[in-house]
Design a protein around this motif. Structure first.
Motif, short mmCIF file in Angstrom:
data_model
loop_
_atom_site.label_atom_id
_atom_site.label_comp_id
_atom_site.label_asym_id
_atom_site.label_seq_id
_atom_site.Cartn_x
_atom_site.Cartn_y
_atom_site.Cartn_z
N ILE A 169 0.84 -1.21 0.00
CA ILE A 169 0.00 0.00 0.00
C ILE A 169 0.87 1.26 0.00
CG2 ILE A 169 -1.68 1.34 1.34
CD1 ILE A 169 -2.87 -1.41 2.20
N GLU A 170 1.96 1.24 0.76
CA GLU A 170 2.87 2.38 0.71
C GLU A 170 3.36 2.62 -0.73
OE1 GLU A 170 6.05 3.02 3.31
OE2 GLU A 170 4.96 2.57 5.16
N GLN A 171 3.69 1.53 -1.44
CA GLN A 171 4.16 1.67 -2.82
C GLN A 171 3.04 2.16 -3.73
OE1 GLN A 171 7.54 1.17 -3.98
NE2 GLN A 171 6.49 2.47 -5.49
N VAL A 172 1.84 1.62 -3.55
CA VAL A 172 0.69 2.07 -4.35
C VAL A 172 0.47 3.57 -4.18
CG1 VAL A 172 -1.82 1.95 -4.53
CG2 VAL A 172 -0.49 -0.16 -4.42
N LEU A 173 0.47 4.05 -2.94
CA LEU A 173 0.23 5.47 -2.70
C LEU A 173 1.36 6.32 -3.28
CD1 LEU A 173 -1.18 5.33 0.94
CD2 LEU A 173 -2.46 5.50 -1.20
N THR A 174 2.57 5.83 -3.18
CA THR A 174 3.71 6.55 -3.76
C THR A 174 3.57 6.66 -5.27
OG1 THR A 174 5.15 5.82 -1.95
CG2 THR A 174 6.22 6.58 -3.97
N ASP A 175 3.12 5.58 -5.91
CA ASP A 175 2.93 5.60 -7.36
C ASP A 175 1.77 6.52 -7.75
OD1 ASP A 175 5.04 3.86 -7.64
OD2 ASP A 175 3.78 2.07 -7.82
N VAL A 176 0.69 6.50 -6.98
CA VAL A 176 -0.45 7.38 -7.27
C VAL A 176 -0.01 8.84 -7.17
CG1 VAL A 176 -2.69 8.16 -6.43
CG2 VAL A 176 -2.22 5.72 -6.59
N ALA A 177 0.78 9.16 -6.15
CA ALA A 177 1.25 10.54 -5.98
C ALA A 177 2.18 10.96 -7.11
CB ALA A 177 1.96 10.68 -4.63
N MET A 191 -1.90 15.18 -5.09
CA MET A 191 -2.26 14.40 -3.91
C MET A 191 -1.23 14.63 -2.81
SD MET A 191 -5.03 12.91 -4.96
CE MET A 191 -5.41 11.68 -3.72
N ARG A 192 -1.67 14.47 -1.57
CA ARG A 192 -0.78 14.58 -0.42
C ARG A 192 -1.04 13.38 0.49
NH1 ARG A 192 1.13 17.47 -3.41
NH2 ARG A 192 1.77 19.66 -3.24
N PHE A 193 -0.04 12.51 0.62
CA PHE A 193 -0.17 11.30 1.41
C PHE A 193 0.83 11.32 2.57
CE2 PHE A 193 -1.34 9.21 -2.85
CZ PHE A 193 -2.70 9.38 -2.62
N ALA A 194 0.35 10.98 3.76
CA ALA A 194 1.22 10.77 4.92
C ALA A 194 1.22 9.29 5.24
CB ALA A 194 0.72 11.57 6.12
N LEU A 195 2.41 8.69 5.30
CA LEU A 195 2.56 7.28 5.65
C LEU A 195 3.13 7.23 7.06
CD1 LEU A 195 4.27 6.10 2.32
CD2 LEU A 195 1.83 6.45 2.79
N LEU A 196 2.31 6.80 8.00
CA LEU A 196 2.71 6.78 9.41
C LEU A 196 3.08 5.37 9.83
CD1 LEU A 196 0.10 9.20 11.02
CD2 LEU A 196 2.27 9.71 9.88
N ARG A 197 4.34 5.18 10.14
CA ARG A 197 4.84 3.86 10.52
C ARG A 197 4.83 3.74 12.04
NH1 ARG A 197 9.85 3.88 6.13
NH2 ARG A 197 8.51 3.70 4.28
N TYR A 198 3.81 3.02 12.54
CA TYR A 198 3.65 2.84 13.99
C TYR A 198 4.62 1.80 14.50
CZ TYR A 198 -1.21 4.19 12.81
OH TYR A 198 -2.34 4.77 12.32
N PHE A 199 4.92 1.94 15.79
CA PHE A 199 5.67 0.88 16.43
C PHE A 199 4.70 0.02 17.25
CE2 PHE A 199 8.79 2.97 14.20
CZ PHE A 199 9.91 2.14 14.15
N ASN A 200 4.67 0.04 18.53
CA ASN A 200 3.79 -0.89 19.27
C ASN A 200 2.79 -0.09 20.11
OD1 ASN A 200 6.52 -2.35 18.82
ND2 ASN A 200 5.08 -4.00 19.29
#
Length: 339
Positions: free
Chosen positions: A156-164, A170-179
């Protein structure tokens, strides 16, 4: 802004809804309730003092998703919806790929057709895989994961990067959570797994409240101070605040895609968390050491420096806060939202 929150009745989604409303946003929730409970909505409305419109359907239904965007107007989307259990994803991988990818395709297609340009995506530290050096940094590549669940996040991160790349508006924020752990300090909303908890904190809470006999600690022979795995535990309240900060940043940035780690930058071992929870409960809790669990890494934690610098965001809650708030929720709601 008027914000659509997908999976807004879930654990992280519900806490983020409270923070979005507190920040002055109008929130609409879409949730299939496959991994959440309808009872959370009334509690959210009591906490926020606001009526929260809810659409109960699965985003993989493209017709219903299109109808939602046609009937209502949104300025932004915060996207939590998806299946999320690592172990389960290995047993039913097709379900995970189909659900998590199709829901995102459906959502982003509807956004583009209706001119909604801002999306905050719930990604995961699992995208760093097993080879990334500590601490995990956003510029690490190549992304990978050892589970189908994690690979859906990578995809999904790659899909959103390609769409952008195809549509730089478009403006996408990819938030990488830990625990994520902890609950709202009121004890009103919290984590309520559908079946046997997959993660340490909710399992430990159920041991403390008497729903489970004991905790199994998977291995005590790792190269850590006490031999148990270390993880970067982040309070869900801090995590929710990170989503609000990321959404605000999307309105000012010129970057089509922004990536931020949301973590404390510190590792806490399994036994350290157990003992912190014992302090919150006021008694010792039963546990025993079992064999290592396949796929567990000895250590993982974030480098949160980029989020500090670009979002003005940092964590405020300690491990003791995480445990105290979790125990307040679980002791007041021993059977979760159902009692």
């Amino acid at each position: 802004m008027r914000v659509l929150v997908s999976g807004g009745a879930g654990y992280i989604g519900s806490h983020t809804v409270v923070h979005l409303v507190a920040a002055g946003h109008d929130v609409v929730i879409v949730d299939s309730f496959a991994n959440s409970k309808p009872a959370v909505i009334g509690r959210l409305e009591a906490l926020t003092g606001r009526h929260l419109p809810v659409h109960a359907f699965d985003l993989t239904d493209r017709d219903k998703t299109e109808r939602l965007f046609g009937d209502e107007s949104f300025d932004a989307v915060v996207h939590f919806a998806g299946l999320k259990a690592v172990g389960e994803s290995a047993r039913i991988p097709l379900d995970y790929y189909e659900n998590n990818l199709d829901a995102t395709f459906s959502l982003v297609r509807a956004m583009r057709r209706h001119g909604v340009k801002l999306l905050v995506f719930s990604s995961s530290a699992t995208v760093y895989g097993e080879q990334a050096p500590l601490p995990y940094r956003e510029d690490y590549a190549p992304l990978q994961s050892s589970s189908p669940y994690g690979r859906t996040k990578v995809m999904i991160e790659q899909v959103l990067t390609d769409v952008a790349a195809a549509d730089p508006s478009m403006r996408f924020a990819l938030l990488r959570y830990f625990n994520p752990v902890g609950t709202h300090p009121s004890g009103t909303i919290g984590e309520d797994p559908q079946d046997i908890p997959n993660n340490l904190m909710p399992f430990l809470a159920q041991v403390a409240v008497g729903r489970r006999d004991k905790l199994i600690v998977f291995g005590d022979d790792y190269p850590t101070d006490d031999g148990t795995c270390e993880r970067d535990y982040i309070h869900v309240e801090d995590l929710a605040a990170g989503h609000v900060a990321a959404l605000g940043r999307l309105t000012t940035t010129n970057s089509p895609v922004s990536v931020w780690n949301l973590g404390t930058g510190r590792g806490t071992s399994v036994l350290e968390l157990v003992h912190a929870f014992e302090r919150a409960v006021g008694r010792e809790l039963p546990y025993e050491i079992g064999p290592r669990r396949p796929g567990d890494l000895p250590r993982s934690w974030a480098d949160p420096g980029r989020a500090h610098a670009e979002l003005g965001w940092s964590t405020t809650k300690s491990v003791d806060d995480m445990c105290a708030d979790t125990w307040r929720w679980q002791s007041a709601n021993p059977m979760g939202y159902e009692g």
